[in-house]
Scaffold this active site. Sequence first.
Site, PDB file in Angstrom:
ATOM      1  N   GLU A 138     -27.700  37.527  -4.755  1.00  0.00           N
ATOM      2  CA  GLU A 138     -26.788  37.414  -5.910  1.00  0.00           C
ATOM      3  C   GLU A 138     -27.458  36.950  -7.192  1.00  0.00           C
ATOM      4  O   GLU A 138     -27.126  37.405  -8.286  1.00  0.00           O
ATOM      5  CB  GLU A 138     -25.624  36.470  -5.605  1.00  0.00           C
ATOM      6  CG  GLU A 138     -24.708  36.948  -4.506  1.00  0.00           C
ATOM      7  CD  GLU A 138     -25.245  36.646  -3.126  1.00  0.00           C
ATOM      8  OE1 GLU A 138     -26.208  35.868  -3.018  1.00  0.00           O
ATOM      9  OE2 GLU A 138     -24.729  37.216  -2.156  1.00  0.00           O
ATOM     10  N   ASP A 195     -15.085  36.703  -3.130  1.00  0.00           N
ATOM     11  CA  ASP A 195     -14.977  38.111  -2.820  1.00  0.00           C
ATOM     12  C   ASP A 195     -15.337  39.055  -3.935  1.00  0.00           C
ATOM     13  O   ASP A 195     -15.331  38.727  -5.098  1.00  0.00           O
ATOM     14  CB  ASP A 195     -13.652  38.431  -2.162  1.00  0.00           C
ATOM     15  CG  ASP A 195     -12.537  38.559  -3.122  1.00  0.00           C
ATOM     16  OD1 ASP A 195     -12.605  39.414  -3.978  1.00  0.00           O
ATOM     17  OD2 ASP A 195     -11.572  37.785  -2.979  1.00  0.00           O
ATOM     18  N   GLU A 221     -17.704  45.532   6.052  1.00  0.00           N
ATOM     19  CA  GLU A 221     -19.157  45.516   6.268  1.00  0.00           C
ATOM     20  C   GLU A 221     -19.704  46.919   6.474  1.00  0.00           C
ATOM     21  O   GLU A 221     -20.748  47.286   5.950  1.00  0.00           O
ATOM     22  CB  GLU A 221     -19.515  44.663   7.498  1.00  0.00           C
ATOM     23  CG  GLU A 221     -19.159  43.199   7.379  1.00  0.00           C
ATOM     24  CD  GLU A 221     -20.129  42.425   6.496  1.00  0.00           C
ATOM     25  OE1 GLU A 221     -21.110  43.020   6.015  1.00  0.00           O
ATOM     26  OE2 GLU A 221     -19.878  41.228   6.276  1.00  0.00           O
ATOM     27  N   GLU A 250     -27.814  27.205  -0.655  1.00  0.00           N
ATOM     28  CA  GLU A 250     -26.581  27.952  -0.412  1.00  0.00           C
ATOM     29  C   GLU A 250     -25.396  27.351  -1.158  1.00  0.00           C
ATOM     30  O   GLU A 250     -24.571  28.080  -1.690  1.00  0.00           O
ATOM     31  CB  GLU A 250     -26.251  27.930   1.090  1.00  0.00           C
ATOM     32  CG  GLU A 250     -26.888  29.016   1.911  1.00  0.00           C
ATOM     33  CD  GLU A 250     -26.142  30.335   1.778  1.00  0.00           C
ATOM     34  OE1 GLU A 250     -26.647  31.177   1.012  1.00  0.00           O
ATOM     35  OE2 GLU A 250     -25.105  30.527   2.423  1.00  0.00           O
TER      36      GLU A 250
END
Length: 728
Positions: free
Chosen positions: A633, A422, A278, A542
Site C-alpha cells: 500500500e 476496504d 480474493e 502493520e
Amino acid sequence: MAGRRRVRLAAAVVVFIVIVIIYTRQGQGEHYGGHLTDTLVGGGSVLREKPEVQQPAALPKSSVPVDARPTALAGDAGAQSTTAQDRVTSDEESRPEATSSSTPTSSFAAAPESTSAPVHQLPPITHDDELPYEYGEGRVEVSKISQSSAVHWTSFPENFPVSSTIQLPTGTPASIPSVQYTGTEHDFGHADEDRLAAVKAAAQHAWQGYREVAFGADEVKPISGGINNPFNGWGATLVDSLDTLWIMGLTSAFDEAVEAVADIDFTTSPRSDIPLFEVTIRYLGGLIAAYDLSGQQSQHRVLLDKAVELGEILYAAFDTPNRMPMTYYRWKPAFASQPHRAGSRVVMAELGSLSMEFTRLAMLTGEPKYYDAIARITDELEQFQNNTRLPGMWPTSLDASGCAKPAQMAGSPVGSGAGLRDSTYEYLPKEYLLLGGLVDQYRTMYEDSMEAVKEELLFKPMTIDERDVLISGELKISINYTDGELIKMFQSNGEHLTCFAGGMFALGGVIFDRPEDVEIGRKLTDGCIWAYNSTTTGIMPEGFTAAMCPGRWDEPCEWNQTEYWHLLDPYEATRTRMPTQSARAAAGRLSSPMYTPKAPLSHAEYVEKKIEDERLPPGMTKIGGRKYILRPEAIESVFYLYRITGDPYFRDMGWKMFTSIDQHTRALYGASAIDDVTKAAPEQIDSMESFWTAETLKYFYLLFDEPNRWSLDEWVLNTEAHFFRRPS
Ligand SMILES: *[C@@H]1O[C@H](CO)[C@@H](O)[C@H](O)[C@H]1NC(C)=O
Ligand SMILES: *[C@@H]1O[C@H](CO)[C@@H](O)[C@H](O)[C@H]1NC(C)=O
Ligand SMILES: *[C@@H]1O[C@H](CO)[C@@H](O)[C@H](O)[C@H]1NC(C)=O
Ligand SMILES: *[C@@H]1O[C@H](CO)[C@@H](O)[C@H](O)[C@H]1NC(C)=O
C-alpha cells in the site's frame, strides 16, 4: 487473518477504519424489504481488506424473476462482530452441505419492488444464531492440491434470473483531466535505470524461487522452499504475477506461465468454497490484465478463455433472490444447484470490490451480464450510503441477504466490526475511469464518501520534526440504547493497509478536479513515508497508535513533549501513588518488616523505559502490529504521487523503502515477512504472499520505469495492481 495486502513505508498511515456497527431500529416493522429507511446502519470502513465472514442462508427451490432493482442491503446487527469463534476455518467437509429450509419464523425481505413479482415462499430468518451459518475466510490452507477432485463445478439453470440486464454504458468517453504529470521539470518522463534494474533483480529472484519449488502452487515459502495453497490451489502467485512479468520484460517467464495457465482447472478445487473477492482480484484480475497488457494477442487467447471459465463460475454466486452474491461460494453441485441467499453478514469490501474485474470482463467478451452483476451492487450501495451511522460511508459488514433484521437485535449489545479496511472506496474513481466517465454515480458516491472521511477520519500525528503529514484513523460508532444517541470513539491509529488512501485521494482529486484532495493525498502518503522512516529497519509496522495533534488535521501543530510523555504515562498520578498504598496494605496483612516496597518509577524514568522496551519511535505511543508482510500500500501511494506530481522526492523515498525492505526480507526462495520492524535484526517469517511479486515489486518497478510506458492516462489499476485498459 486472511491477509490480503499492503504494507510499509515511511510516513503516516491512513487508517480509514470506521467501524460500523449496524443495528436495526427497534420497532414494529419486523419485516421490511426493498428499502433501508428503517434501518440504522453503521459507519463505514475505508480500507481494503479481505472479506471474512458471511453466512448464506439456504432457500427452498423456487424460481423467481428478479426485478431490475434488487432488495436493499440491510444493516447488520453489530452484535455479531467478528470473533475468533466466528472465524472458523472453512473446511466445508466438516459442515453440513445443505443448509436448507428448516429455519423458523422471521421475515423475508427480499421481495422485489415490482408489485408484479410473484409471491414466493422462502423460509424466514430469525435470530442470526439460529441460522445454519456458513463462515468464510479469505485464506484457507488446503493440503492436497495435486489430487484431482472427482467433483467439478457445473452450470445449472438459474433459480433467480434477472428480468432485464443492465447494459454497459455507451457513448463517447467523457473528458477526464489527465492523471499523469504533463510538465517537463525534474526529468519526468525518463526511467531511473539503476534503481529499475535493482527492483527487477529482486523480482527475478522471487520468481525463480517460486518457479523452482512451488510452480503452480498458490505461494512459495521463501525460507524452507515449501508451498502454501490458501486460495483454492489454482496457482495464485502464478496468475497474480503475470502482468508483472510482462511489464518487466521477462517474456520467456511470461510465456511459460501462460502455458501453465492453460492447465488450471477452475471447475474443481480441494477447497469447498470460493472466496469471491480474493479470487476475483487475484485470479480474474490477473488473467484479464495479462491479456490486456500483452496486447490481446491471439497466442495469449487462453488468458481470456480462462477468465471466462472463471467468470462463469463466479457469476453463479450471484444467483440469489436479490442478486447480491454469496461471497463464499460453495461451488459443489450438490450445494450450488440449490437456491440460496447472499450472506446476512457480509464484509463490505467483498461486495464493493468486484466492479472493475467484472466490468472489464463484460467489455472484453461483449457479455453484459457480468456488468449487470456488479451494477446492482453499486445501486444498492448508493441507496443506503446516506442512511448509515456515518452518512457517506458504509459499514464494514452488512446484511446482503435481503432479509429483515430481527427487531430484537436492537436491544442487544452492539458489537463493533473493528479493523477492516476496504477497497470499495478506491474502486469508485477507478470504475469511473474504466467506464470512460459515463456513469456519474461512481463520482458522486466517491465524493460523498470522501467528505465523510475528511470530516471524521483524518488526523494529523504529532511528529518531532513537525511534519505536515496526515493519517486516516479509526472510528468506532456504537449506540447508547438509553437515549438512542450515537457514541463515536476515534482512535489515532495508523495501519499499513490504509496507506493506499494517499494514492486514492490524489487520483480522485485529479480526475474529479478536487485540488484539496490531491494535497490530502500527498500528506497521507507523507504520513506513510514518515512511519517508514521512523523505525530501525526503515519499514513501517502493520499498525501503531500515534500522538495526535490537538487541532483539526488542517491546522498547524507543534511537537509537545509534555503531551507525548503524558500519553505514554497516562496514569502517572495513580501509578506513582499505588505502590505505597499496596505496600501499606501488604505490611498490614503480612506484618512483615522484611518487605520494603520498591519506589515507583518517576514519570521520566517510566517513559524512557517504555520507549526503550517497546522501541517506540518519537510520536508513536504504541505499536500494535510489529510485522511487515511485504505489503504494497505505501509504495502504491508513492507511485501514484510520483506519477501525478512528477516530484522526484517520491522516487527518492521509494528507493529508500525498497532498499530497507530488500535488506531485511531477502530469503533463499524469494522474500520473507519479518516479525518486528523495530528490531535491528528482525526474524524472518516463512511466508511470501502473492502480492509481493504481483503488487509491491510492480509498484516499485513502475515508480522507476519510464512513466509513459504504462501511463495512467491509458490504464487503470485494480486493488491487486492489475492493469485494465481505459477506453479512449
Ligand atoms: C447523500 O448526501 C449527499 C450530501 O448531503 C448528497 O449530495 C447526495 O445527493 C445524497 N445521496 C443520495 C443518494 O441521496
Ligand atoms: C447514555 O445516555 C444516558 C442518558 O442520556 C446517559 O446518562 C449515559 O451517560 C449515556 N451513556 C454513554 C455511555 O454515553
Ligand atoms: C527521516 O529521519 C531522519 C532522522 O532519523 C530525518 O533526518 C529525515 O529528515 C527523515 N526523512 C523523512 C523523509 O522523514
Ligand atoms: C503541551 O501539552 C500539555 C498537556 O499535556 C499542555 O498542558 C500544554 O499547554 C501543551 N503545550 C503547548 C505549547 O501547547
